[in-house]
Scaffold this motif. Structure first.
Motif, PDB file in Angstrom:
ATOM      1  N   GLY A 220       2.535  -2.898 -11.116  1.00  0.00           N
ATOM      2  CA  GLY A 220       3.001  -3.034  -9.533  1.00  0.00           C
ATOM      3  C   GLY A 220       4.683  -2.652  -9.197  1.00  0.00           C
ATOM      4  O   GLY A 220       5.090  -1.667 -10.386  1.00  0.00           O
ATOM      5  N   PRO A 221       5.204  -2.535  -7.771  1.00  0.00           N
ATOM      6  CA  PRO A 221       6.617  -2.131  -7.383  1.00  0.00           C
ATOM      7  C   PRO A 221       7.438  -3.008  -8.457  1.00  0.00           C
ATOM      8  O   PRO A 221       7.386  -4.206  -8.949  1.00  0.00           O
ATOM      9  CB  PRO A 221       6.755  -3.049  -6.281  1.00  0.00           C
ATOM     10  CG  PRO A 221       4.867  -2.091  -6.099  1.00  0.00           C
ATOM     11  CD  PRO A 221       4.649  -3.044  -7.218  1.00  0.00           C
ATOM     12  N   ALA A 224       5.402   2.449  -9.181  1.00  0.00           N
ATOM     13  CA  ALA A 224       5.098   3.482  -8.165  1.00  0.00           C
ATOM     14  C   ALA A 224       3.152   3.563  -8.385  1.00  0.00           C
ATOM     15  O   ALA A 224       2.956   4.091  -7.736  1.00  0.00           O
ATOM     16  CB  ALA A 224       5.180   4.994  -7.411  1.00  0.00           C
ATOM     17  N   GLY A 225       2.622   2.619  -9.678  1.00  0.00           N
ATOM     18  CA  GLY A 225       1.468   2.690  -9.692  1.00  0.00           C
ATOM     19  C   GLY A 225       0.105   2.617  -8.517  1.00  0.00           C
ATOM     20  O   GLY A 225      -0.861   3.292  -8.548  1.00  0.00           O
ATOM     21  N   LEU A 226       0.769   1.605  -7.064  1.00  0.00           N
ATOM     22  CA  LEU A 226      -0.013   1.897  -5.904  1.00  0.00           C
ATOM     23  C   LEU A 226      -0.723   2.942  -6.032  1.00  0.00           C
ATOM     24  O   LEU A 226      -1.457   2.910  -4.810  1.00  0.00           O
ATOM     25  CB  LEU A 226       0.964   1.331  -5.087  1.00  0.00           C
ATOM     26  CG  LEU A 226       0.507   1.072  -3.526  1.00  0.00           C
ATOM     27  CD1 LEU A 226      -0.641  -1.034  -3.989  1.00  0.00           C
ATOM     28  CD2 LEU A 226       1.199  -0.036  -2.978  1.00  0.00           C
ATOM     29  N   VAL A 227       0.722   4.134  -5.708  1.00  0.00           N
ATOM     30  CA  VAL A 227      -0.396   5.405  -5.149  1.00  0.00           C
ATOM     31  C   VAL A 227      -1.626   5.801  -5.328  1.00  0.00           C
ATOM     32  O   VAL A 227      -2.720   6.384  -5.239  1.00  0.00           O
ATOM     33  CB  VAL A 227       0.571   6.213  -5.671  1.00  0.00           C
ATOM     34  CG1 VAL A 227       0.019   8.133  -5.365  1.00  0.00           C
ATOM     35  CG2 VAL A 227       2.063   6.289  -5.116  1.00  0.00           C
ATOM     36  N   VAL A 228      -1.398   5.706  -7.803  1.00  0.00           N
ATOM     37  CA  VAL A 228      -2.772   6.175  -8.244  1.00  0.00           C
ATOM     38  C   VAL A 228      -3.913   5.586  -7.242  1.00  0.00           C
ATOM     39  O   VAL A 228      -4.858   5.501  -7.134  1.00  0.00           O
ATOM     40  CB  VAL A 228      -2.424   5.195  -9.393  1.00  0.00           C
ATOM     41  CG1 VAL A 228      -4.038   6.183 -10.133  1.00  0.00           C
ATOM     42  CG2 VAL A 228      -1.539   6.871 -10.431  1.00  0.00           C
ATOM     43  N   LEU A 229      -3.729   3.433  -7.702  1.00  0.00           N
ATOM     44  CA  LEU A 229      -4.677   2.654  -7.090  1.00  0.00           C
ATOM     45  C   LEU A 229      -5.267   3.208  -5.575  1.00  0.00           C
ATOM     46  O   LEU A 229      -6.481   3.057  -5.119  1.00  0.00           O
ATOM     47  CB  LEU A 229      -4.304   1.205  -7.524  1.00  0.00           C
ATOM     48  CG  LEU A 229      -3.649   0.756  -8.198  1.00  0.00           C
ATOM     49  CD1 LEU A 229      -3.924   0.044  -8.819  1.00  0.00           C
ATOM     50  CD2 LEU A 229      -5.268   1.784  -9.662  1.00  0.00           C
ATOM     51  N   ARG A 264       4.882   5.099   0.009  1.00  0.00           N
ATOM     52  CA  ARG A 264       6.579   4.896   0.269  1.00  0.00           C
ATOM     53  C   ARG A 264       6.613   3.575   1.189  1.00  0.00           C
ATOM     54  O   ARG A 264       8.236   3.191   1.257  1.00  0.00           O
ATOM     55  CB  ARG A 264       6.288   5.702   0.550  1.00  0.00           C
ATOM     56  CG  ARG A 264       8.481   6.449   1.079  1.00  0.00           C
ATOM     57  CD  ARG A 264       8.450   7.435   1.567  1.00  0.00           C
ATOM     58  NE  ARG A 264       9.813   7.835   1.742  1.00  0.00           N
ATOM     59  CZ  ARG A 264      10.931   8.731   1.887  1.00  0.00           C
ATOM     60  NH1 ARG A 264       9.897   9.869   2.766  1.00  0.00           N
ATOM     61  NH2 ARG A 264      12.036   9.102   1.867  1.00  0.00           N
ATOM     62  N   ALA A 265       5.855   3.102   1.470  1.00  0.00           N
ATOM     63  CA  ALA A 265       6.606   2.455   2.720  1.00  0.00           C
ATOM     64  C   ALA A 265       7.263   1.144   2.522  1.00  0.00           C
ATOM     65  O   ALA A 265       7.415  -0.011   2.744  1.00  0.00           O
ATOM     66  CB  ALA A 265       5.324   2.536   3.895  1.00  0.00           C
ATOM     67  N   VAL A 266       6.425   1.134   1.676  1.00  0.00           N
ATOM     68  CA  VAL A 266       6.559  -0.752   0.523  1.00  0.00           C
ATOM     69  C   VAL A 266       7.224  -0.893  -0.728  1.00  0.00           C
ATOM     70  O   VAL A 266       7.384  -1.806  -0.555  1.00  0.00           O
ATOM     71  CB  VAL A 266       5.249  -1.448   1.078  1.00  0.00           C
ATOM     72  CG1 VAL A 266       4.363  -1.452   1.918  1.00  0.00           C
ATOM     73  CG2 VAL A 266       4.069  -0.775  -0.445  1.00  0.00           C
ATOM     74  N   VAL A 267       6.620   0.019  -1.539  1.00  0.00           N
ATOM     75  CA  VAL A 267       7.509  -0.121  -2.521  1.00  0.00           C
ATOM     76  C   VAL A 267       8.735  -0.233  -3.198  1.00  0.00           C
ATOM     77  O   VAL A 267       9.953   0.500  -2.452  1.00  0.00           O
ATOM     78  CB  VAL A 267       6.533   0.971  -3.715  1.00  0.00           C
ATOM     79  CG1 VAL A 267       7.304   1.121  -5.142  1.00  0.00           C
ATOM     80  CG2 VAL A 267       5.441   1.114  -3.735  1.00  0.00           C
ATOM     81  N   CYS A 268       9.113  -1.227  -3.502  1.00  0.00           N
ATOM     82  CA  CYS A 268      10.740  -1.304  -3.787  1.00  0.00           C
ATOM     83  C   CYS A 268      10.895  -2.630  -4.815  1.00  0.00           C
ATOM     84  O   CYS A 268      10.381  -2.644  -5.623  1.00  0.00           O
ATOM     85  CB  CYS A 268      10.851  -1.899  -2.266  1.00  0.00           C
ATOM     86  SG  CYS A 268      10.323  -3.830  -1.868  1.00  0.00           S
ATOM     87  N   TYR A 274       6.740  -6.226  -0.879  1.00  0.00           N
ATOM     88  CA  TYR A 274       5.253  -7.060  -0.117  1.00  0.00           C
ATOM     89  C   TYR A 274       4.605  -6.882  -0.498  1.00  0.00           C
ATOM     90  O   TYR A 274       4.340  -6.225  -2.152  1.00  0.00           O
ATOM     91  CB  TYR A 274       5.524  -5.254   1.313  1.00  0.00           C
ATOM     92  CG  TYR A 274       3.557  -5.868   1.891  1.00  0.00           C
ATOM     93  CD1 TYR A 274       3.719  -6.711   3.062  1.00  0.00           C
ATOM     94  CD2 TYR A 274       2.397  -4.853   0.745  1.00  0.00           C
ATOM     95  CE1 TYR A 274       2.649  -6.634   3.482  1.00  0.00           C
ATOM     96  CE2 TYR A 274       1.300  -5.361   2.370  1.00  0.00           C
ATOM     97  CZ  TYR A 274       1.525  -6.001   3.272  1.00  0.00           C
ATOM     98  OH  TYR A 274       0.116  -5.844   4.354  1.00  0.00           O
ATOM     99  N   ASP A 275       3.677  -7.973  -0.605  1.00  0.00           N
ATOM    100  CA  ASP A 275       1.519  -7.774  -1.567  1.00  0.00           C
ATOM    101  C   ASP A 275       1.568  -6.887  -1.378  1.00  0.00           C
ATOM    102  O   ASP A 275       0.435  -6.409  -0.412  1.00  0.00           O
ATOM    103  CB  ASP A 275       1.709  -9.232  -0.545  1.00  0.00           C
ATOM    104  CG  ASP A 275       0.118 -10.114  -1.946  1.00  0.00           C
ATOM    105  OD1 ASP A 275       0.096  -8.946  -2.603  1.00  0.00           O
ATOM    106  OD2 ASP A 275       0.232 -10.842  -1.398  1.00  0.00           O
ATOM    107  N   VAL A 276       1.601  -6.139  -1.635  1.00  0.00           N
ATOM    108  CA  VAL A 276       0.611  -5.194  -1.954  1.00  0.00           C
ATOM    109  C   VAL A 276      -0.661  -5.243  -2.657  1.00  0.00           C
ATOM    110  O   VAL A 276      -1.538  -3.946  -2.480  1.00  0.00           O
ATOM    111  CB  VAL A 276       1.233  -3.901  -2.881  1.00  0.00           C
ATOM    112  CG1 VAL A 276       3.220  -3.729  -2.998  1.00  0.00           C
ATOM    113  CG2 VAL A 276       1.496  -4.609  -4.515  1.00  0.00           C
TER     114      VAL A 276
END
Length: 493
Positions: A220-221, A224-229, A264-268, A274-276
């Motif tokens: 997680g953040p 940027a593993g969120l991109v894959v999911l 890009r809008a949330v990963v930081c 933010y709760d991704v």
């Protein structure tokens, strides 16, 4: 079994496992060797992320560093080689902390192969090509003996740093001493307090989604593993199962573009993120699938500079623990600033210049990170990575599809042609072996397609370098693949 992009690193990993070490011992040993022998991709001035599967438990390690506390928006703009792009190196602390918690062998034994290599190693073809490409922007005395492929390169100053870490642990790197003072001298805004304050985030909770019976686990953040999911769940809702068709490639590209835009809008920095997990829902996936399937919806890539250089590696030990790990200085040789014989990363270049953005430039903050290890469970049990900045999530999606739907084993998947969406130019860069039919179709669907030259180094810079290890659910046999676009290999016993 282990897999990496350098034979000496792979050998170090196998040595740890043969000596009774854990997969984490092997991963740390490989990371350290890669910092020595593949300096264009990684070095001690970089960061480290890891996922560990131990039985039914999957945990993460976030070894990324923060910006100097004194950094402000007024220090902008900067370039990738500016000292303001340098963040605190996190990999050494992450190695030591991970080893202390999940290793078995003495630290000095784990770092011994890297220390030996630093005394002199023959530089491999891909590593040499990187040195040659960037020679003019590196200090004259850095890797000066890398004059040809196979030349024996000594990194004596780095060897001393590694020996001190092996003897005294992470304090040899972060506490007031020769190494810390050299870093602070090279980075005007960084202080000894910044280095002392650095902490590894252990036991992070990975993110996951189900994709046709396989659970994909990503860090997680601020990674940027969120991109894959996001891309996988969009493709799942689209109902695509034949990924050999031109239409499937078109949909993968659109799904990935949308995933990059949303992430890009949330990963930081994870402390303020933010709760991704709210984005990893069926409702969100259905909405994304509608955007991707609608030909009238144009999804443009975000203007981000591509960074092709990273080192990643896999390990599976006798107890069945899986490790997926990545060590990186971001772009080639990072900031190209050298301190104490190693390069410093330029991760801060990924901060947003928008003061309202959650990833905006700020002191004592972790930036958006491209590093993403991956583990698969369910119908396929695997550990995989695909090196190369913003190529990493694109490679993960393509390998998961290859393993699950295209009947490929790990070596076939890493051999297979790949595409890469260049997020800076909004161009799809694709390997020539993808075939004329798919390339022609993509152009007809409105994609700007650039066919890569048939040159190993040129292709590796774009589509990255991958390693995969899978375990058979029926026999328990391990199968591995290591990318021919790199210098490395996989090895097991």
């Amino acid at each position: 079994m282990v897999a990496s992009s350098q034979p000496l690193a792979t050998e170090a990993g196998i040595l740890m496992l043969r000596s009774g070490g854990t997969a984490v011992d092997a991963a740390v040993a490989m990371a350290a060797v890669l910092c020595v022998v593949e300096p264009g991709s990684t070095d001690l001035g970089g960061d480290f992320f890891m996922l560990v599967k131990d039985g039914g438990n999957i945990r993460g390690v976030n070894g990324s560093g923060k910006s100097p506390a004194a950094l402000t928006m007024e220090d902008m703009p900067w370039g990738p080689t500016s000292p303001h792009a340098v963040t605190v190196p996190g990999c050494v602390a992450a190695w030591v902390d991970s080893h202390d918690k999940m290793g078995k062998l003495p630290l000095r034994e784990v770092l011994a192969p890297a220390i030996r290599a630093a005394g002199g190693f023959p530089i491999a073809p891909m590593a040499f090509a990187a040195v040659q490409e960037h020679r003019s922007s590196l200090p004259l005395d850095f890797l000066a003996d890398a004059t040809e492929v196979g030349a024996v390169v000594s990194r004596r100053e780095l060897k001393t740093v590694l020996e001190n870490i092996a003897k005294n642990g992470k304090k040899a790197f972060y506490d007031d001493g020769p190494t810390a003072r050299a870093i602070v001298k090279a980075v005007p805004l960084m202080t000894l307090e910044d280095l002392k304050a650095h902490e590894t985030i252990l036991n992070t909770k990975p993110l996951s989604v189900d994709f046709h019976g396989v659970t994909a686990w990503e860090h997680g953040p601020n990674a940027a593993g969120l991109v894959v999911l996001l891309a996988l769940q969009t493709l799942r809702e689209l109902g695509v199962t034949d990924f050999s068709t031109p239409e499937a490639v078109h949909l993968m590209i659109k799904a990935l573009k949308l995933a990059f835009r949303d992430a890009r809008a949330v990963v930081c920095d994870p402390s303020t993120c933010y709760d991704v997990e709210l984005m990893l829902t069926t409702e969100y996936a259905i909405a994304s699938a509608k955007k991707v399937s609608d030909d009238d919806v144009i999804i443009t890539a975000q203007q981000w500079p591509m960074g092709p250089d990273t080192a990643s590696f896999q390990a599976v030990d006798a107890k069945g623990r899986f490790v997926s790990a990545v060590n990186s200085t971001y772009q080639a040789f990072g900031s190209k600033i050298v301190a104490s014989g190693f390069t410093l990363q330029n991760r801060g270049f990924n901060f947003s210049r928008d003061p309202a953005h959650p990833n905006c430039v700020e002191g004592a903050k972790r930036p958006y990170h491209t590093i993403i290890p991956c583990i698969l469970t369910g119908k396929i049990e695997a550990t995989l990575t695909n090196m190369g900045g913003f190529m990493q999530p694109q490679g993960h999606v393509q390998h998961i599809v290859n393993l699950l739907f295209r009947g490929m084993d790990p070596q076939a998947s890493v051999d297979a042609p790949r595409f890469c969406i260049d997020l800076d130019a909004d161009v799809v860069r694709i390997e020539p072996t993808y075939g004329d039919e798919i390339i022609t179709y993509l152009r007809a669907r409105g994609h700007a397609v650039h066919v890569l030259p048939d040159d190993n180094y040129a292709r590796a810079k774009i589509v990255g370098k991958a390693q995969i290890i899978t375990r058979s659910s029926s026999t328990g046999v391990l199968v591995a693949g290591s990318d021919p676009r790199a210098d490395g290999c996989a090895m097991g016993f």
